[in-house]
Design a protein around this motif. Structure first.
Motif, PDB file in Angstrom:
ATOM      1  N   ILE A   1       0.156  -0.046  -2.177  1.00  0.00           N
ATOM      2  CA  ILE A   1       1.077   1.091  -2.280  1.00  0.00           C
ATOM      3  C   ILE A   1       2.232   0.764  -3.202  1.00  0.00           C
ATOM      4  CG2 ILE A   1       2.765   2.456  -0.983  1.00  0.00           C
ATOM      5  CD1 ILE A   1       0.783   2.328   1.397  1.00  0.00           C
TER       6      ILE A   1
ATOM      7  N   TRP B  44     -10.007   6.400   4.527  1.00  0.00           N
ATOM      8  CA  TRP B  44      -9.483   7.629   3.949  1.00  0.00           C
ATOM      9  C   TRP B  44      -8.470   7.343   2.830  1.00  0.00           C
ATOM     10  CZ3 TRP B  44      -9.812   7.281   9.431  1.00  0.00           C
ATOM     11  CH2 TRP B  44     -10.962   7.895   9.943  1.00  0.00           C
ATOM     12  N   GLN B  45      -7.273   7.900   2.928  1.00  0.00           N
ATOM     13  CA  GLN B  45      -6.302   7.721   1.842  1.00  0.00           C
ATOM     14  C   GLN B  45      -5.423   6.492   2.027  1.00  0.00           C
ATOM     15  OE1 GLN B  45      -4.435  11.688   2.126  1.00  0.00           O
ATOM     16  NE2 GLN B  45      -5.162  12.067   0.048  1.00  0.00           N
ATOM     17  N   ALA B  46      -5.589   5.768   3.106  1.00  0.00           N
ATOM     18  CA  ALA B  46      -4.729   4.615   3.384  1.00  0.00           C
ATOM     19  C   ALA B  46      -4.911   3.531   2.327  1.00  0.00           C
ATOM     20  CB  ALA B  46      -5.033   4.056   4.767  1.00  0.00           C
ATOM     21  N   ARG B  47      -3.824   2.837   2.036  1.00  0.00           N
ATOM     22  CA  ARG B  47      -3.859   1.670   1.156  1.00  0.00           C
ATOM     23  C   ARG B  47      -3.092   0.546   1.826  1.00  0.00           C
ATOM     24  NH1 ARG B  47      -2.588   3.631  -5.061  1.00  0.00           N
ATOM     25  NH2 ARG B  47      -3.695   5.658  -4.987  1.00  0.00           N
TER      26      ARG B  47
ATOM     27  N   LEU C 103       3.239   7.936   3.284  1.00  0.00           N
ATOM     28  CA  LEU C 103       2.127   7.242   2.645  1.00  0.00           C
ATOM     29  C   LEU C 103       1.381   6.445   3.716  1.00  0.00           C
ATOM     30  CD1 LEU C 103       3.957   5.992  -0.561  1.00  0.00           C
ATOM     31  CD2 LEU C 103       2.546   8.034  -0.283  1.00  0.00           C
ATOM     32  N   PRO C 104       0.111   6.776   3.955  1.00  0.00           N
ATOM     33  CA  PRO C 104      -0.643   6.089   5.023  1.00  0.00           C
ATOM     34  C   PRO C 104      -0.983   4.669   4.622  1.00  0.00           C
ATOM     35  CG  PRO C 104      -2.057   7.626   3.843  1.00  0.00           C
ATOM     36  CD  PRO C 104      -0.683   7.828   3.289  1.00  0.00           C
TER      37      PRO C 104
END
Length: 932
Positions: free
Chosen positions: A518, A510-513, A479-480
């Motif tokens: 998370i 992008w998809q990072a949280r 998970l980024p």
């Protein structure tokens, strides 16, 4: 001074200690040193001597009030009398009980008495001038080439108190360090130049290579500086001393220098160890919220070294007994290290999860079906043998770890000692382990031992990180995560006098949280699934005996008694872990995560044994952050955002909330009877908020959470409150202790600081002795000591795919070695080399340097196997990382518990992640044209 051989810092410190003890304690007395040690150390406390069959004596237990008749000391019948060590009052020549020991810390009788005010007592540091007799005492030494134990016999002055022969800690220390005094029998050194006796400068010189004259001069300068400056002498230490198997002995030898000369608790004095033990300043708020203590208590905390030693099956590769590991003292004869760990777990000394070979949820259900409370049911089942501790059968499938989430932790590329064992037994993937498992006569007697060790124990590995690391390479799910300038967070350690924030410059790309985002998403999904799969259950939590609680008074005199052998009854919280029950409303996990639970108001907070009432803070947080409108958290302060969480941590910590700090000190005052709250009074109205930290770093507030004072703008230095305000240290005697009297410590020969060389890997594992050459892979190879220090450009992380780092690191993993060793085996600078031992294989480039000592190589910590790591000639698989050549080794004294300062707490005590005793063969690759 020059360069010390690896692992001998403690010998240098002992050589200096001999000089200082001889010239400033035996030959003459310095008022500053005498006064400091009377008040703040255990040097004047009395120790019982136990007669041996040959007529000599061995140092035994501290003499305590409960050992004596009431007509000798009134405290003999007082509360916690067995926890009140005694001294000889030099003024009255009678035994006296100074305040401040752990026996005064708990119970009604100790209120107002837990302090270091000696009153009319003048503790005698030595019995030399008032002795009734002298006896010969055996002292261990471990300086033989193979590290095995031998003994020196020397005289100490004694008195008889009741039916016991006693002496003081100082008298034992002087004899242990070989400091002769008139009239005392035994084998003493002829002078500083006698190299045959431990602790003399000449002895230290032979071990360290430092001239004896230089050791003597350094010791004198250290002591004189302490006299001239009233204790402004400091020793800086780091991973160079911290990562040895016997690192505790190196530390103790160094700390003796700072303590006997009055340097502890002084600004500009003491010691600074900048490695591995970092904590955060607002620790109270962090612990209570991070570990969900607002909703459930107690938490499950685990020391990771023991956890991975068990769950990566490294214990199966201990080809020695615990007594061999301990150099033959005999204390652990017939036992393996795994036996000792299992004993520590079942006595409640150290945590272990899973605890039992039945689910903690199932145990609660079974107890209800039997009509018993869970604690009573578990005791009954343990006594009947129907229930076992999971650590006693670690290869059984029901005891395996199944799901592992790594949150910004590079376990498989930075932390995992014995990396290849993780790959083999935890993940079940390619590995380079060639170590032999223990033969039948070396296996732990009390542990189930299936012929085949389990592999691939883990079902799911998830990593949350913003970097590509070795751990992410092995993960099932990655998970980024947002990095520093993409989120709101706090930045703080115990070594910095301020707290400041991370504030996002951009949103996570992008998809990072963010980390918070998370875990919220995971909690939300988990809560929905839990409706059908878990519901609300009762959960049995086995908690170890905690430091800073009355549970630390479980083991009187440090005498080890095991209920398993029938010596005592199994009693939760005494001879067993504490057995508590928590109700888990699993479908409400998300609701609980996003609101502060009711226990903060109904029970309060407790940190370092200090209670806090935080009803005021909860009202403030309701006003600042709003309240949850529905669900189990209805009416509670919200934790919907990362800012809410950061702000709550700061509101609920005495280091960032002046009201709480003053309140906490006032609660401590009830126990000590001395004034402390004025240390925080200047900031009583100060509340550091997250918004404050976004403006600029904010200095923290003096707090009961820590031992140093920052009152009036001074910089933090540990133990200044103890020294200046007579607040006891959290030890058995309430003082800084040189002497340790737990059974295991005495048995290992470590009651006092002692030099113990690096482990002998030839004896333990059959590795080639350092310096030995052999043919390996068709090439000449040499055995070298293998160290993994922190490097110039990183500690626990390294951006090796960054152009600058690639340039600095030659584009991949490197190993530093001596030009002398390189010449022995034909290695040139920048050659491809391979290092091989039983634990694994490493392929890297050689950095040949005259700055490296002969016989030692460095592979810097935290180089990941991401860039330019070729297949090896040895295994034809990808080469390993720095921890591929290491493994976990547990020192028994690090898993002691339930005994004053030797008691477990999170990030406080436990087995160290030592890795510096290792050796490896190193050779040039036959083929320099590598492939991937």
């Amino acid at each position: 001074m020059g360069r010390l051989p690896p692992g001998v810092d403690g010998a240098l410190a002992m050589g200096m200690g001999h000089v200082i003890l001889k010239e400033y304690f035996a030959d003459r007395q310095v008022e500053f040193f005498v006064d400091y040690n009377r008040r703040y150390t255990d040097l004047p406390f009395l120790v019982s001597l136990e007669e041996r069959e040959d007529g000599s004596y061995a140092a035994g237990k501290f003499l305590v009030a409960g050992d004596l008749p009431a007509d000798m000391v009134p405290e003999a019948t007082s509360e916690n009398a067995m926890w009140k060590p005694v001294v000889l009052d030099g003024r009255t020549d009678a035994v006296a009980v100074p305040r401040g020991s752990v026996g005064f810390r708990y119970g009604d009788e100790g209120l107002g008495q837990w302090n270091l005010d000696l009153g009319e007592i003048e503790p005698a540091l030595s019995l030399l001038d008032t002795r009734e007799d002298e006896v010969l005492v055996r002292f261990p030494r471990f300086d033989a080439p193979d590290g095995t134990v031998a003994f020196e016999t020397r005289g100490v002055p004694t008195r008889r108190v009741g039916d016991r022969v006693v002496t003081t800690v100082l008298d034992l220390l002087l004899a242990h360090y070989g400091v002769a005094r008139d009239g005392l029998p035994g084998a003493w050194p002829s002078g500083f130049g006698d190299a045959t006796v431990p602790a003399t400068p000449a002895w230290a010189s032979e071990i360290t290579g430092v001239p004896a004259e230089q050791i003597t001069r350094l010791a004198r300068e250290w002591a004189q500086n302490a006299i001239d400056t009233e204790g402004r002498g400091m020793i800086l230490m780091g991973a160079g001393t911290n990562h040895w198997f016997h690192s505790d002995q190196i530390y103790r030898a160094m700390l003796l220098l700072t303590t006997i000369t009055g340097c502890q608790g002084r600004n500009g004095g003491g010691w600074a160890h900048y490695v591995g033990q970092e904590k955060i300043r607002p620790i109270m708020g962090f612990q209570h919220l991070a570990f969900a203590l607002d909703w459930h208590r107690p938490p499950r905390h685990m020391n990771q070294t023991a956890y991975w030693y068990v769950n990566t099956s490294q214990y199966r590769y201990d080809t020695f007994t615990a007594d061999e590991l301990d150099a033959g003292t005999g204390i652990f004869a017939g036992q393996g290290v795994m036996d000792l760990l299992a004993q520590s777990v079942r006595l409640g000394w150290t945590p272990s999860y899973p605890t039992f070979n039945r689910s903690s949820l199932t145990l609660a259900d079974d107890a209800a079906a039997a009509g018993l409370e869970p604690a009573a049911y578990i005791v009954e089942q343990l006594k009947a043998g129907a229930l076992k501790f999971a650590v006693e059968d670690p290869e059984a499938p029901e005891n395996h770890p199944r799901v592992l989430s790594l949150w910004r932790s590079n376990l498989l590329g930075s932390s995992a000692k014995g990396n290849e064992y993780f790959l083999k037994h935890l993940l079940g993937t390619d590995h380079a382990v060639t170590a032999a498992e223990a033969p039948p006569d070396k296996r732990p007697a009390g542990i189930e031992w299936p012929e085949q060790a389990a592999e691939a124990k883990l079902d799911l590995l998830t990593t949350i990180d913003f970097r590509m690391t070795s751990s992410t390479l092995f993960s099932d799910v990655v998970l980024p995560a947002a990095t520093w300038y993409e989120k709101h967070d706090l930045s703080t350690t115990d070594m910095h006098p301020f707290v400041h924030s991370f504030t996002p410059a951009i949103a996570p790309p992008w998809q990072a949280r963010t980390d918070w985002g998370i875990w919220k998403a995971i909690a939300k999904k988990f809560s929905k699934l839990a409706v059908d799969h878990l519901g609300t259950r009762r959960d049995v939590v086995a908690k170890p005996l905690w430091h800073d609680t009355p549970e630390a008074l479980a083991t009187v005199h440090g005498v080890v008694k095991d209920w398993r052998t029938g010596e005592v009854e199994p009693v939760p919280g005494k001879t067993l872990p504490v057995l508590a029950v928590a109700e888990r409303n699993y479908p409400a996990t998300f609701e609980k995560m996003t609101s502060i639970g009711p226990l903060m108001e109904s029970v309060g907070m407790l940190t370092k044994g200090v209670p806090y009432d935080v009803k005021r803070e909860m009202k403030l947080l309701r006003r600042r952050n709003g309240v949850t409108k529905s669900g189990v958290g209805a009416g509670q302060p919200r934790l919907r955002s990362d800012i809410h969480m950061a702000d709550a941590i700061l509101h609920l910590s005495a280091t960032t909330n002046g009201h709480l700090s003053t309140h906490g000190f006032k609660n401590v005052e009830k126990r000590t009877g001395t004034q402390l709250h004025d240390l925080a009074a200047e900031h009583e109205g100060k509340q550091i908020t997250f918004a404050d930290t976004q403006v600029a770093p904010v200095p923290v507030i003096t707090s009961p959470e820590w031992s140093g004072s920052e009152s009036g703008g001074r910089r933090y230095s540990p133990f200044t409150i103890n020294i200046e305000r007579l607040k006891p240290f959290h030890t058995l005697t309430g003082r800084q202790q040189f002497y340790l009297d737990h059974d295991w410590v005495i048995g290992m020969g470590e009651s006092l600081p002692v030099h113990r060389p690096p482990l002998n890997m030839t004896t333990l594992f059959g590795e080639a002795p350092v310096g030995q050459q052999a043919q390996q892979g068709g090439q000449r190879a040499v055995s070298v000591r293998y160290l993994t220090p922190h490097n110039k450009w990183s500690i626990h992380s390294e951006y090796q795919d960054n152009l600058f780092m690639l340039s600095l690191s030659r584009g991949g993993q490197t190993v530093w070695m001596s030009d002398i060793d390189a010449d022995k085996v034909g290695i040139k600078d920048n050659d491809w080399i391979e290092m091989v031992n039983r634990n694994g294989v490493v392929a890297a480039r050689a950095i040949v340097s005259h700055r490296m000592p002969e016989g030692t190589v460095y592979m810097h910590h935290a180089q990941d196997r991401l860039v330019d790591v070729p297949l090896t000639e040895t295994t034809k698989r990808r080469g390993g990382i720095h921890n591929s050549l290491t493994r976990i080794m547990i020192k028994p004294t690090h898993i002691i518990g339930g005994y004053a300062q030797l008691a477990y707490f999170f990030n406080y005590i436990g087995p160290t992640g030592n890795n510096r005793d290792e050796v490896t063969m190193i050779r040039r690759r036959a083929n320099q044209d590598v492939s991937y």
